[in-house]
Design a protein around this motif. Structure first.
Motif, PDB file in Angstrom:
ATOM      1  N   PHE A  91      -2.990 -14.326  -7.716  1.00  0.00           N
ATOM      2  CA  PHE A  91      -3.048 -12.864  -7.702  1.00  0.00           C
ATOM      3  C   PHE A  91      -2.745 -12.234  -9.047  1.00  0.00           C
ATOM      4  O   PHE A  91      -2.707 -11.004  -9.159  1.00  0.00           O
ATOM      5  CB  PHE A  91      -2.070 -12.318  -6.652  1.00  0.00           C
ATOM      6  CG  PHE A  91      -2.163 -13.015  -5.333  1.00  0.00           C
ATOM      7  CD1 PHE A  91      -3.332 -12.976  -4.584  1.00  0.00           C
ATOM      8  CD2 PHE A  91      -1.100 -13.760  -4.847  1.00  0.00           C
ATOM      9  CE1 PHE A  91      -3.423 -13.642  -3.372  1.00  0.00           C
ATOM     10  CE2 PHE A  91      -1.170 -14.429  -3.638  1.00  0.00           C
ATOM     11  CZ  PHE A  91      -2.352 -14.377  -2.894  1.00  0.00           C
ATOM     12  N   LEU A 124       2.404  -9.616 -11.050  1.00  0.00           N
ATOM     13  CA  LEU A 124       2.890  -8.635 -10.095  1.00  0.00           C
ATOM     14  C   LEU A 124       4.396  -8.490 -10.232  1.00  0.00           C
ATOM     15  O   LEU A 124       5.079  -9.371 -10.758  1.00  0.00           O
ATOM     16  CB  LEU A 124       2.508  -9.013  -8.657  1.00  0.00           C
ATOM     17  CG  LEU A 124       2.952 -10.363  -8.100  1.00  0.00           C
ATOM     18  CD1 LEU A 124       4.364 -10.297  -7.523  1.00  0.00           C
ATOM     19  CD2 LEU A 124       1.978 -10.831  -7.015  1.00  0.00           C
ATOM     20  N   ARG A 128       2.525  -7.985  -0.213  1.00  0.00           N
ATOM     21  CA  ARG A 128       1.965  -7.066  -1.199  1.00  0.00           C
ATOM     22  C   ARG A 128       1.684  -5.710  -0.573  1.00  0.00           C
ATOM     23  O   ARG A 128       1.085  -5.607   0.496  1.00  0.00           O
ATOM     24  CB  ARG A 128       0.695  -7.665  -1.810  1.00  0.00           C
ATOM     25  CG  ARG A 128       0.968  -8.943  -2.605  1.00  0.00           C
ATOM     26  CD  ARG A 128      -0.170  -9.297  -3.516  1.00  0.00           C
ATOM     27  NE  ARG A 128      -1.357  -9.666  -2.752  1.00  0.00           N
ATOM     28  CZ  ARG A 128      -2.600  -9.611  -3.244  1.00  0.00           C
ATOM     29  NH1 ARG A 128      -2.798  -9.179  -4.478  1.00  0.00           N
ATOM     30  NH2 ARG A 128      -3.630  -9.990  -2.512  1.00  0.00           N
ATOM     31  N   HIS A 156      -2.123  -7.534 -10.822  1.00  0.00           N
ATOM     32  CA  HIS A 156      -3.093  -7.880  -9.788  1.00  0.00           C
ATOM     33  C   HIS A 156      -4.473  -8.229 -10.355  1.00  0.00           C
ATOM     34  O   HIS A 156      -5.504  -7.945  -9.743  1.00  0.00           O
ATOM     35  CB  HIS A 156      -3.218  -6.741  -8.775  1.00  0.00           C
ATOM     36  CG  HIS A 156      -1.891  -6.289  -8.219  1.00  0.00           C
ATOM     37  ND1 HIS A 156      -1.076  -7.100  -7.466  1.00  0.00           N
ATOM     38  CD2 HIS A 156      -1.218  -5.110  -8.359  1.00  0.00           C
ATOM     39  CE1 HIS A 156       0.033  -6.456  -7.130  1.00  0.00           C
ATOM     40  NE2 HIS A 156      -0.016  -5.248  -7.672  1.00  0.00           N
TER      41      HIS A 156
END
Length: 265
Positions: A30, A33, A63, A108
Motif C-alpha cells: 500500500f 502510510l 485503513r 498510499h
C-alpha cells in the motif's frame, strides 16, 4: 474499516498520547502510510519491540476512507535493524534510508520495487557492504524507480544527443541532468561535473544487479556532492541526515556524535 495486511518498514514514530504512537510505515502493498498504534508506549503493550526505526514487520492496518489516520492493530516483528551493533556509519546510513524513503514517496502510492530495493539495501547496511557505495546505489535506483533518474545521455533541456568526450560536462539541477553548451547559459542551477563522474552516475542508475558495486574512490566525493544537491532539488529541502553520510568509500568514519539517537523530523 477493512483490515489490510502487508509487510512494512518502520520509518518514523511520534508520540501521540501517554500510551500511543503515530507510526509512519512504508508497506509493500500500500505504499507509505501513517497510523495510530494505540497502547504502543505501554511497557508491555501490544507492539512491544516491533516498532523500532527500520524494523520490518508484518502489519495489520485498518485503513480509513477519510483523511483521518489509519489504525495499526498488529505488528509482528520479522527483523530488527542492527546497524548499531556494527558502527555509527551504518546507524546513520539507516537513518538516511528512512528519511529519504519518507521524503520521496507519497501516501498510499505503492511501489513494490522500491520496497524490495530498500530491504536489499538494509541487508547490505546491516551486513558487510560498503556504506558509501550502498547509499549511492540506493539513491540512484530510487530515482530511477520513481521517475526522477538524472539524464546522462541527452541534453535535458533541448533533447539533443550529446557527445560525452569533454573532460567536464554541465549538469543542470532544475532540468535533471546534463545540458549542452547552447542550453547551459539559460540554467539557474548549474554545476560542472567531471565526465568520469557522469559515467559512474550512469552506471549506478542503469545497474541491473541487486547488489551495489564499490564506487571508485577518486569519483566518490564529487558524485556524493552531485547526488546530494540533486536530491535536495527534487524533495525541496535538505534531508536532515544527509550530512551524516560517509565522506569516502570503505570507511566507517562519520561526523562525531555524542549520542547516536534517532533524529526527529
Amino acid at each position: 474499516m477493512a483490515a489490510d495486511q502487508s509487510h512494512a518498514i518502520v520509518l518514523r514514530t511520534t508520540e501521540f498520547s501517554e500510551t500511543s504512537l503515530v507510526v509512519t510505515l512504508f508497506t509493500r502493498d500500500f505504499g507509505r502510510l501513517s497510523a495510530i498504534a494505540k497502547g504502543a508506549r505501554r511497557p508491555k503493550g501490544p507492539f512491544e519491540g516491533s516498532l523500532d526505526l527500520l524494523a520490518v514487520c508484518r502489519v495489520v492496518v485498518h485503513r480509513k476512507s477519510s483523511d483521518a489516520l489509519d489504525l495499526l492493530t498488529e505488528a509482528k516483528l520479522h527483523r530488527r535493524f542492527r546497524g548499531a551493533d556494527r558502527s555509527l556509519a551504518r546507524v546513520y546510513a539507516g537513518y538516511y534510508v528512512a528519511e529519504i524513503l519518507r521524503l520521496m514517496t507519497d501516501d498510499h502510492d505503492p511501489h513494490v520495487d522500491v520496497y524490495d530495493l530498500t530491504i536489499s539495501v538494509l541487508n547490505q547496511i546491516d551486513g558487510v557492504g560498503d556504506v558509501a557505495s550502498t547509499i549511492l546505489f540506493y539513491e540512484a535506483q530510487m530515482l530511477r524507480l520513481l521517475g526522477h533518474a538524472p539524464g546522462t545521455d541527452r541534453c535535458t533541456d533541448c533533447g539533443k544527443e550529446m557527445a560525452t568526450t569533454a573532460s567536464r560536462i554541465p549538469f543542470a539541477l532544475a532540468t535533471g541532468g546534463i545540458v549542452c553548451a547552447n542550453c547551459a547559459p539559460r540554467q539557474h542551477q548549474l554545476i560542472s561535473v567531471r565526465n568520469v563522474v557522469i559515467q559512474q552516475l550512469r552506471d549506478l542508475v542503469d545497474s541491473k544487479t541487486s547488489l551495489p558495486t564499490l564506487v571508485s574512490a577518486h569519483v566518490y566525493g564529487e558524485l556524493r556532492a552531485v547526488m546530494s544537491r540533486y536530491i535536495q532539488t527534487i524533495v525541496g529541502r535538505v534531508p536532515r541526515t544527509q550530512y551524516l553520510l560517509p565522506q569516502s568509500v570503505q570507511t566507517e568514519t562519520l561526523p562525531s556524535a555524542s549520542n547516536p539517537t534517532e533524529p526527529t523530523a
